[in-house]
Design a protein around this motif. Structure first.
Motif, PDB file in Angstrom:
ATOM      1  N   ILE A 191       7.980  -9.730 -21.103  1.00 33.57           N
ATOM      2  CA  ILE A 191       7.480  -8.983 -19.934  1.00 33.57           C
ATOM      3  C   ILE A 191       5.953  -8.948 -19.893  1.00 33.57           C
ATOM      4  O   ILE A 191       5.309  -8.590 -20.887  1.00 33.57           O
TER       5      ILE A 191
ATOM      6  N   ASP B  40       5.818  -7.082 -14.188  1.00 32.73           N
ATOM      7  CA  ASP B  40       7.088  -7.818 -14.072  1.00 32.73           C
ATOM      8  C   ASP B  40       8.241  -6.833 -13.855  1.00 32.73           C
ATOM      9  O   ASP B  40       8.287  -5.773 -14.485  1.00 32.73           O
TER      10      ASP B  40
ATOM     11  N   GLY C 202       6.423  -3.354 -17.921  1.00 31.71           N
ATOM     12  CA  GLY C 202       7.263  -3.796 -16.807  1.00 31.71           C
ATOM     13  C   GLY C 202       7.682  -2.652 -15.905  1.00 31.71           C
ATOM     14  O   GLY C 202       7.392  -1.481 -16.171  1.00 31.71           O
TER      15      GLY C 202
ATOM     16  N   LYS D  49       8.516 -10.887  -8.243  1.00 30.38           N
ATOM     17  CA  LYS D  49       8.085 -10.367  -9.554  1.00 30.38           C
ATOM     18  C   LYS D  49       9.234 -10.197 -10.546  1.00 30.38           C
ATOM     19  O   LYS D  49       9.025  -9.809 -11.688  1.00 30.38           O
ATOM     20  N   THR D  50      10.461 -10.440 -10.106  1.00 31.96           N
ATOM     21  CA  THR D  50      11.594 -10.213 -11.008  1.00 31.96           C
ATOM     22  C   THR D  50      11.568 -11.213 -12.158  1.00 31.96           C
ATOM     23  O   THR D  50      11.442 -12.426 -11.940  1.00 31.96           O
ATOM     24  N   LYS D  51      11.715 -10.676 -13.368  1.00 30.48           N
ATOM     25  CA  LYS D  51      11.668 -11.543 -14.552  1.00 30.48           C
ATOM     26  C   LYS D  51      13.012 -11.601 -15.263  1.00 30.48           C
ATOM     27  O   LYS D  51      13.345 -12.595 -15.894  1.00 30.48           O
TER      28      LYS D  51
ATOM     29  N   LEU E 277      15.744 -16.349 -13.752  1.00 28.98           N
ATOM     30  CA  LEU E 277      15.544 -15.065 -14.442  1.00 28.98           C
ATOM     31  C   LEU E 277      16.118 -15.125 -15.853  1.00 28.98           C
ATOM     32  O   LEU E 277      17.121 -15.810 -16.093  1.00 28.98           O
ATOM     33  N   TYR E 278      15.509 -14.377 -16.742  1.00 23.57           N
ATOM     34  CA  TYR E 278      16.127 -14.151 -18.049  1.00 23.57           C
ATOM     35  C   TYR E 278      17.314 -13.207 -17.878  1.00 23.57           C
ATOM     36  O   TYR E 278      17.295 -12.321 -17.018  1.00 23.57           O
TER      37      TYR E 278
END
Ligand SMILES: Cc1ncc(COP(=O)(O)O)c(C=O)c1O
Length: 394
Positions: free
Chosen positions: A113, A117, A138, A165-167, A199-200
């Protein structure tokens, strides 16, 4: 001293579950006969073969530092476990052993992060996820679920929450606090979105061994193919399956760069998790599974025995769990029947008047609910249910 504490720490919310737990403890110390149904840990002791393995390791001289991310023997045993149970291939370099799954999750967020994020967290959630995301800089983004969808997020709602911004997304199945578990198809549909949006996936599988359905339904999201595997950080540990909460051993299996980053953090933060606990965990994964299997069966029996009773308590709307050792119950109606404006106030009254400590759902992001843990002696659990029933009938 006028210096403030760090902003980072100031933004961390105190655990809302602690209020009732601390109060129940204090009442007990004062000699009041309170029954606590808050525990998130098995009521069994660690199996004897595991305890003996820890003794033996000390006598054999394993009392020194180990590599920060764990001993090779334990990583190999975890690798074999992942292969055996979930058909997943992980090399030694893809496994990080930490001081409990909580520390492992913390390290994972720190590793991936950057400030700002976003991390998607389905509601209800284990209390620690949002705080760990914030500590990594985050932003937790919550996706609501509901009773009628078994507290599982729908792909459409997941997709709506995704921004530039999504991680990452956190998946926890079987789930704390609901006990619900995603089917293979449901999980795949969510995983496909994570793949599509790069994404993770942090897959918290700590309750994997406490699943009461058909074992072939229980899969890891990492197992659907290479594009799922390369973005999944599988998190698990020995706390719940082997009654080893106090030993503090958890692990992550995932992409090499993420695992290496987690190891680098451990180098400067904790060094290795306790070496004797690592040898104990090695025995847990490689030794006899007879006692853990008995514990699992005991939890399932309790669930089957107590669930029908919960359904009969006025104003209680429980959901039958698929796994873990929690009942998650909508208690809005029960609170109303007893004249309380909130379930938090109802839970406090259960403690003060019925002498039963339950965890209010507000801590998990669903304030109309309560969580009861059946990782509790069944006779005590029965007495607690009788007390709640009497309280409601009064
Ligand atoms: C969903 C979930 N993840 C992780 C953990 C942490 O487990 P550990 O004892 O390995 O830190 C818990 C413990 O309550 C949990 O409920």
């Amino acid at each position: 001293m006028k210096q403030p504490l760090s902003n980072r720490v100031e933004q961390v919310a105190p655990s809302p579950t602690l209020f009732i737990t601390a109060k129940a403890k204090k009442m007990k110390q004062e000699g009041i006969d309170v029954i606590g149904l808050g525990a998130g840990e098995p009521d069994f002791n660690t199996p004897e073969n595991i305890i003996q393995a820890a003794y033996r390791s000390m006598e054999e001289g394993h009392t020194k530092y180990t590599p920060s991310s764990g001993i090779k023997e334990l990583k190999d045993a975890i690798s074999e476990k992942l292969k055996r149970d979930q058909s997943l291939d992980y090399s030694e370099e893809q496994i990080f052993v930490g001081t409990g799954a909580k520390h492992v999750l913390y390290s994972a967020f720190q590793a991936i992060i950057n400030p700002g994020d976003e991390v998607i967290i389905p509601v209800p959630y284990w209390v620690t996820y949002p705080e760990q995301v914030k500590l990594a800089g985050g932003v937790p983004v919550f996706v609501e679920t509901g009773f009628d969808q078994d507290f599982k997020i729908l792909p459409a709602d997941f997709e709506k929450a995704i921004t530039a911004k999504t991680k990452a997304i956190v998946l926890n199945s079987p789930n704390n606090p609901t006990g619900m578990s995603y089917s293979s198809d449901e999980l795949k549909a969510l995983g496909e979105l994570a793949v599509q949006h790069d994404l993770y996936m942090i897959s918290d599988e700590i309750y994997e061994k406490l699943y009461y359905g058909d074992k072939s339904d229980l899969v890891s999201v990492a197992s659907f193919g290479p594009e799922f595997y390369e973005r999944t950080i599988v998190v698990n540990g020995v706390s719940k399956a082997y009654a080893m909460t106090g030993w503090r051993i958890g692990y992550a299996a995932g992409p090499r760069p993420v695992i290496a980053a987690m190891g680098k953090l451990a180098d400067h933060m904790t060094s290795n998790p306790s070496v004797s606990a690592q040898y104990a965990a090695l025995e847990a994964y490689t030794g006899s599974q007879e006692v853990p299997e008995k514990m699992y069966q005991a939890f399932e029996e309790r669930m089957e025995r107590f669930y029908p009773q919960l359904e009969k308590i006025p104003g209680f709307k429980p959901k039958k769990p698929d796994g873990a050792f929690y009942f998650f119950i909508e208690a809005k109606e029960a609170a109303k029947q007893k004249g309380f404006h909130s379930v938090d106030a109802f839970a406090e009254a259960l403690l003060n008047q019925a002498l039963v400590a339950v965890i209010p759902g507000s801590g998990f992001g669903m304030p109309d609910y309560i969580r009861l843990s059946y990782a509790t002696d069944p006779d005590l659990f029965q007495t607690a249910l009788n007390r709640i029933q009497d309280f409601m009938m009064k």
